[in-house]
Enzyme design. Structure first.
Site, short mmCIF file in Angstrom:
data_model
loop_
_atom_site.label_atom_id
_atom_site.label_comp_id
_atom_site.label_asym_id
_atom_site.label_seq_id
_atom_site.Cartn_x
_atom_site.Cartn_y
_atom_site.Cartn_z
N HIS A 182 -0.79 -3.28 -1.39
CA HIS A 182 -1.73 -3.25 -0.26
C HIS A 182 -1.81 -4.67 0.29
CE1 HIS A 182 -4.35 0.48 -1.51
NE2 HIS A 182 -3.61 0.78 -0.46
N CYS A 276 -10.99 -4.93 -3.13
CA CYS A 276 -10.78 -3.48 -3.20
C CYS A 276 -12.10 -2.73 -3.35
CB CYS A 276 -9.87 -3.12 -4.37
SG CYS A 276 -8.22 -3.79 -4.25
N1 ARG Z 1 -5.54 2.73 -7.83
C1 ARG Z 1 -5.76 2.44 -6.43
C2 ARG Z 1 -4.50 2.77 -5.64
O1 ARG Z 1 -3.44 2.52 -6.12
C3 ARG Z 1 -6.14 1.00 -6.26
C4 ARG Z 1 -6.56 0.66 -4.85
C5 ARG Z 1 -6.93 -0.77 -4.71
N2 ARG Z 1 -7.55 -1.00 -3.49
C6 ARG Z 1 -7.20 -1.95 -2.60
N3 ARG Z 1 -7.95 -2.12 -1.56
N4 ARG Z 1 -6.11 -2.65 -2.76
O2 ARG Z 1 -4.56 3.27 -4.56
#
Ligand code: ARG
Length: 283
Positions: A182, A276
């Site tokens: 991300h 996150c």
């Molecule tokens: N387990 C989640 C996923 O893989 C983690 C998300 C983390 N959030 C972020 N804003 N990077 O989607």
């Protein structure tokens, strides 16, 4: 080609920093666990201590309140363990809510859950997305731009959809390292048009774009990036970041920011940290 660079206003070194009170949306990790793996950090074989995750999360929540920010809470839904990562729930600019549409089936129901929260809390300009985008996981808002990640989750079509909805220029940036899946794991907005990022997480072309537009950016080293140092939240003065990102904290101090380290090690097992867990509601 060289574009006219966006310089952070005033000398960035040692300048006075002014915090601006923010409104955040968070989700208590009552149902947090790692039962599937949709990013390189998740390992369902590794035990997760949900109580400890809640304790660590509460410290972040209390910290925001002590800094004078407003924090709204969305009810966690059983069976949606990643809902704690509220940043992915939507992107909100000027009270306009751009909903999320998740790539992975495991998280698909989070999109409507977050949109329902916004509708129930008086937001009327709400957009149900056609294309995949994972909210502020991949959309980071500076004073003049929406920076948008693609390559793993959100799509370029989703970026264009956001540009039309917000009427702000969206700059698409390609992520190339699966550990930084991300945009908010590789780049963070500090203040105005001032950002920090880990160059190696981006394609050569996207690195050049960042250098062109943000020549004053803080470049972050691998040691700080791999402990999620870039998954940070800034109010313009305080920068909340994982406590392990020690060198980065020093870089920020030299720029006049006040870094505050925090331990979110349980939530790191799901591939997320400070940012996150935090969706900014820009009204
Ligand atoms: N387990 C989640 C996923 O893989 C983690 C998300 C983390 N959030 C972020 N804003 N990077 O989607």
């Amino acid at each position: 080609m060289t574009l006219t660079p966006i310089h952070a206003t005033g000398p960035s070194r040692g300048r006075e920093r002014t915090p601006r009170p923010r409104r955040y949306l968070m989700c208590r990790p009552e149902h947090f666990e790692v039962t599937y793996a949709i990013n390189a950090w998740m390992d369902p074989a590794k035990p997760v201590d949900t109580q400890r995750a809640v304790m660590q999360w509460e410290r972040l929540y209390d910290l925001y309140l002590s800094l004078g920010h407003a924090v709204n809470l969305i009810d966690p839904v059983p069976g949606l363990p990643d809902m704690v990562y509220a940043a992915n729930g939507a992107t909100v600019v000027d009270g306009k809510v751009f909903g999320a549409r998740f790539r992975n089936a495991e998280r698909a129901s989070e999109g409507p859950a977050y949109l329902d929260w916004f509708r129930a809390h008086g937001f009327t300009d709400v957009h149900e997305p056609e294309f995949i985008n994972e909210g502020e996981g991949d959309f980071l808002v500076t004073e003049n731009f929406v920076l948008a990640g693609w390559g793993f989750r959100s799509t370029p079509e989703g970026h264009l959809e956001a540009q039309e909805f917000f009427g702000m220029p969206v700059i698409s940036l390609r992520l190339t390292d699966p550990r930084y899946y991300h945009l908010d794991t590789a780049l963070s907005v500090l203040d105005g048009n001032e950002i920090m990022y880990y160059p190696a997480a981006f394609s050569a072309g996207s690195r050049a774009v960042l250098e062109n537009i943000f020549p004053d950016a803080v470049r972050v080293d691998e040691q700080d990036a791999e402990v999620f140092g870039l998954n940070a939240v800034s109010d313009g003065h305080h920068v909340i970041l994982p406590e392990a990102a020690q060198m980065l904290a020093e870089q920020l101090r030299r720029r006049g920011f006040e870094p505050i380290g925090i331990d979110l090690s349980e939530l790191l097992k799901g591939g997320g940290s400070v940012k996150c867990c935090t969706l900014e509601i820009r009204a």
